[in-house]
Design a protein around this motif. Structure first.
Motif, short mmCIF file in Angstrom:
data_model
loop_
_atom_site.label_atom_id
_atom_site.label_comp_id
_atom_site.label_asym_id
_atom_site.label_seq_id
_atom_site.Cartn_x
_atom_site.Cartn_y
_atom_site.Cartn_z
N ARG A 24 0.23 5.11 4.49
CA ARG A 24 -0.41 3.86 4.86
C ARG A 24 0.56 2.71 4.67
N TYR B 228 1.94 0.01 7.39
CA TYR B 228 1.81 -1.42 7.09
C TYR B 228 3.16 -2.13 7.28
N HIS C 132 0.87 -1.18 0.00
CA HIS C 132 0.00 0.00 0.00
C HIS C 132 0.90 1.23 0.00
#
Length: 367
Positions: free
Chosen positions: A306, A310, A302
């Motif tokens: 984000r 992650y 991603h």
């Protein structure tokens, strides 16, 4: 008798232990003192010829309380042994019912001369006693001149001076005063003079004016004395420097690298083998802590912020997988600390959004 017992008690009290370390004499010292002299009763034997007949009379001569003084210079060898040269003086008065026909004997008795003494200081520390008291024993040999002057109740008199060999035995104790080098001593000595006054060396004046030959038996003096002793070299020997013990160098940390496929936290067969090696090594070296640190490369399933979040979670999952495998291999869970660093601290520097296998890793560090 009371005086003798008091002096003996003083000697014994001087040897009582206190609460400091005694001084060992090394080098020169001087010793001065004095005290009580008890001379044993002696037998005078007067030989003379009367009307062609050889005759011998015996007289018992009693000694009253006397006094003594001494001074010595010596050397201590630092191992308890001492040697010294001593000058001494003894004096007592004569009194008592002495002559064969009764009556009192009056007079004086004195001795003076010197000794060479050898002494040994007893270190109480070898008996587990740490005290400012040093008992000592010794013996000496020398030469004394003795002067006798006795007036008998019969009107006869006995006088003369003669020298001869003498010996002495010594026992006592020295007490530290707190002044460096200065000690108080208390001691008993027995001086003997074997046959020093035999063979007609004294003249005996009889009532008829004739001079006869007189001899005296073995003489013993018992001395109870106090003194002051000063040792000139009181500097303690230099203490041996304490050995410098280098602190042991800390053992270097050992590390193991476990690599992962892209976007994966499962362990491969090779990864499990490396984890097993790390677990076994932790039991063979002194390990205090095990760090398990997880990392990712800077590519992400991603993009954008984000993706960084992650990757941080992915690095923690990879660290958790390695921790679980270590526990299965016998490592206590309490010894393992895990951290996830995401894209931070890459092993290989790359451009942005680059898949790099060496940055997708977990590092096991054994401290």
């Amino acid at each position: 008798m009371r005086l003798r017992m008091a002096l003996l008690a003083t000697t014994l009290m001087a040897a009582a232990p206190a609460v400091a370390s005694a001084t060992t004499i090394t080098g020169p010292y001087v010793d001065l003192g004095g005290g009580y002299d008890l001379t044993q009763t002696q037998t005078f034997k007067n030989k003379y010829n009367e009307d062609g007949i050889n005759t011998a009379d015996k007289y018992k001569v009693h000694h009253k309380n006397g006094w003594t003084g001494y001074g010595s210079f010596g050397w201590g060898f630092g191992n308890g042994l001492r040697a010294e040269i001593e000058g001494t003086y003894l004096r007592s008065n004569l009194d008592g019912n002495s002559s064969p026909n009764g009556g009192h004997t009056r007079g004086k008795d004195s001795s003076y001369g010197g000794f060479v003494n050898v002494l040994y200081d007893i270190d109480l520390k070898q008996f587990g006693i740490d005290a400012p008291v040093t008992p000592f024993i010794g013996a000496g040999a020398g030469y004394l001149w003795t002067q006798e002057h006795a007036n008998f109740a019969s009107g006869e008199s006995f006088k003369g001076t003669r020298g001869g060999f003498a010996y002495q035995a010594i026992v006592g104790a020295a007490i530290d005063t707190g002044v460096p080098g200065l000690q108080v001593t208390a001691q008993y000595r027995m001086i003997g003079q074997p046959g020093s006054f035999r063979n007609g060396q004294f003249g005996f004046s009889a009532e008829n004016g004739s001079t006869n030959h007189t001899s005296i038996d073995h003489r013993f003096n018992h001395l109870f004395m106090l003194g002051l002793r000063y040792a000139f070299d009181t500097a303690p020997p230099p203490a041996a420097p304490a050995p410098v013990v280098a602190a042991p160098a800390p053992l270097p940390a050992r590390s193991y690298l476990v690599f992962f496929d892209w976007d994966a936290s499962a362990l491969s067969a090779r990864a499990r083998q490396i984890v097993a090696e790390a677990a076994q090594a932790s039991t063979h070296v002194q390990t205090t802590r095990i760090e398990v640190n997880g990392y990712t490369d800077n590519s992400a399933a991603h993009p954008g912020p984000r993706g960084e979040k992650y990757n941080l979670g992915l690095s923690n999952r990879r660290a958790d997988s390695v921790k679980a495998e270590l526990i299965r291999d016998g490592v206590p869970a309490s010894a393992i600390d895990i951290h996830g660093y995401g894209e931070a601290h890459p092993l290989v520097a790359t451009g942005p959004n680059t898949r790099e296998p060496q940055n997708r890793r977990v590092e096991i560090i054994l401290h």
